[in-house]
Design a protein around this motif. Structure first.
Motif, mmCIF file in Angstrom:
data_model
loop_
_atom_site.group_PDB
_atom_site.id
_atom_site.type_symbol
_atom_site.label_atom_id
_atom_site.label_comp_id
_atom_site.label_asym_id
_atom_site.label_seq_id
_atom_site.Cartn_x
_atom_site.Cartn_y
_atom_site.Cartn_z
ATOM 1 N N MET A 1 -48.047 -31.704 17.426
ATOM 2 C CA MET A 1 -47.472 -31.916 18.741
ATOM 3 C C MET A 1 -47.445 -30.592 19.493
ATOM 4 N N GLY A 2 -48.263 -30.473 20.515
ATOM 5 C CA GLY A 2 -48.360 -29.227 21.264
ATOM 6 C C GLY A 2 -47.377 -29.146 22.410
ATOM 7 N N LEU A 3 -47.282 -27.976 22.966
ATOM 8 C CA LEU A 3 -46.432 -27.739 24.127
ATOM 9 C C LEU A 3 -47.281 -27.961 25.372
ATOM 10 N N ASN A 4 -46.923 -28.951 26.181
ATOM 11 C CA ASN A 4 -47.690 -29.279 27.371
ATOM 12 C C ASN A 4 -47.234 -28.452 28.561
ATOM 13 N N ALA A 5 -48.188 -28.017 29.367
ATOM 14 C CA ALA A 5 -47.854 -27.236 30.557
ATOM 15 C C ALA A 5 -46.925 -28.015 31.482
ATOM 16 N N GLY A 6 -47.078 -29.349 31.534
ATOM 17 C CA GLY A 6 -46.231 -30.176 32.386
ATOM 18 C C GLY A 6 -44.770 -30.187 31.978
ATOM 19 N N ASP A 7 -44.483 -29.810 30.737
ATOM 20 C CA ASP A 7 -43.098 -29.744 30.266
ATOM 21 C C ASP A 7 -42.373 -28.522 30.825
ATOM 22 N N LEU A 8 -43.131 -27.513 31.213
ATOM 23 C CA LEU A 8 -42.563 -26.252 31.695
ATOM 24 C C LEU A 8 -42.606 -26.273 33.223
ATOM 25 N N ARG A 9 -41.513 -26.723 33.838
ATOM 26 C CA ARG A 9 -41.504 -26.972 35.285
ATOM 27 C C ARG A 9 -40.690 -25.976 36.089
ATOM 28 N N ARG A 10 -39.993 -25.095 35.448
ATOM 29 C CA ARG A 10 -39.120 -24.153 36.153
ATOM 30 C C ARG A 10 -39.625 -22.729 35.958
ATOM 31 N N ARG A 11 -39.690 -21.977 37.049
ATOM 32 C CA ARG A 11 -40.087 -20.570 36.980
ATOM 33 C C ARG A 11 -38.820 -19.760 36.755
ATOM 34 N N VAL A 12 -38.772 -18.967 35.693
ATOM 35 C CA VAL A 12 -37.583 -18.172 35.367
ATOM 36 C C VAL A 12 -37.972 -16.717 35.172
ATOM 37 N N ARG A 13 -36.986 -15.861 35.332
ATOM 38 C CA ARG A 13 -37.172 -14.423 35.111
ATOM 39 C C ARG A 13 -36.336 -14.013 33.906
ATOM 40 N N ILE A 14 -36.950 -13.370 32.943
ATOM 41 C CA ILE A 14 -36.248 -12.859 31.765
ATOM 42 C C ILE A 14 -35.966 -11.385 32.013
ATOM 43 N N GLU A 15 -34.708 -10.991 31.777
ATOM 44 C CA GLU A 15 -34.305 -9.608 32.039
ATOM 45 C C GLU A 15 -33.580 -9.009 30.844
ATOM 46 N N ARG A 16 -33.669 -7.683 30.729
ATOM 47 C CA ARG A 16 -32.892 -6.936 29.716
ATOM 48 C C ARG A 16 -32.036 -5.912 30.448
ATOM 49 N N ARG A 17 -30.955 -5.525 29.799
ATOM 50 C CA ARG A 17 -30.036 -4.544 30.388
ATOM 51 C C ARG A 17 -30.746 -3.203 30.528
#
Length: 113
Positions: A1-17
């Motif tokens: 079972m693969g990860l489908n691009a359609g499952d990833l619908r939100r653009r997020v920013r990952i940040e570190r301190r």
């Protein structure tokens, strides 16, 4: 079972301190971008909330699971920003076998810092 691009619908920013200091040597409360990626953001169900209450975890804590493509550079203590929402990364669970996804267990921050 693969990860489908359609499952990833939100653009997020990952940040570190950030690691800087001010003129008198006090640490600055800044955040640096690690990456901007596509994600699937899901809140925990009511059953999860009831379970947390039984375990003595405050019910006012809003937990979310944020799934992104496999990455090894995200650790607890970082944060995820989406829209005006800030999520603190509490736990990181990687798909070591398939190397397809990384799940971030996060808590919604009510006051961004």
């Amino acid at each position: 079972m693969g990860l489908n691009a359609g499952d990833l619908r939100r653009r997020v920013r990952i940040e570190r301190r950030g690691t800087g200091t001010d003129a008198i040597g006090q640490p600055l409360d800044t955040w640096e971008e690690v990456a901007t990626v596509w994600a699937d953001i899901r809140g925990f169900t009511g059953i999860g909330t009831i379970s947390r209450l039984q375990e003595g975890i405050p019910g006012s804590v809003e937990r979310y699971s944020i799934r992104i493509r496999y990455r090894e550079d995200v650790v607890a203590g970082m944060r995820v920003v989406h829209g005006g929402q800030v999520f603190e990364v509490r736990h990181v669970r990687m798909d070591f076998a398939g190397r397809e996804y990384t799940d971030l267990v996060c808590e919604l921050v009510t006051h961004a810092g």
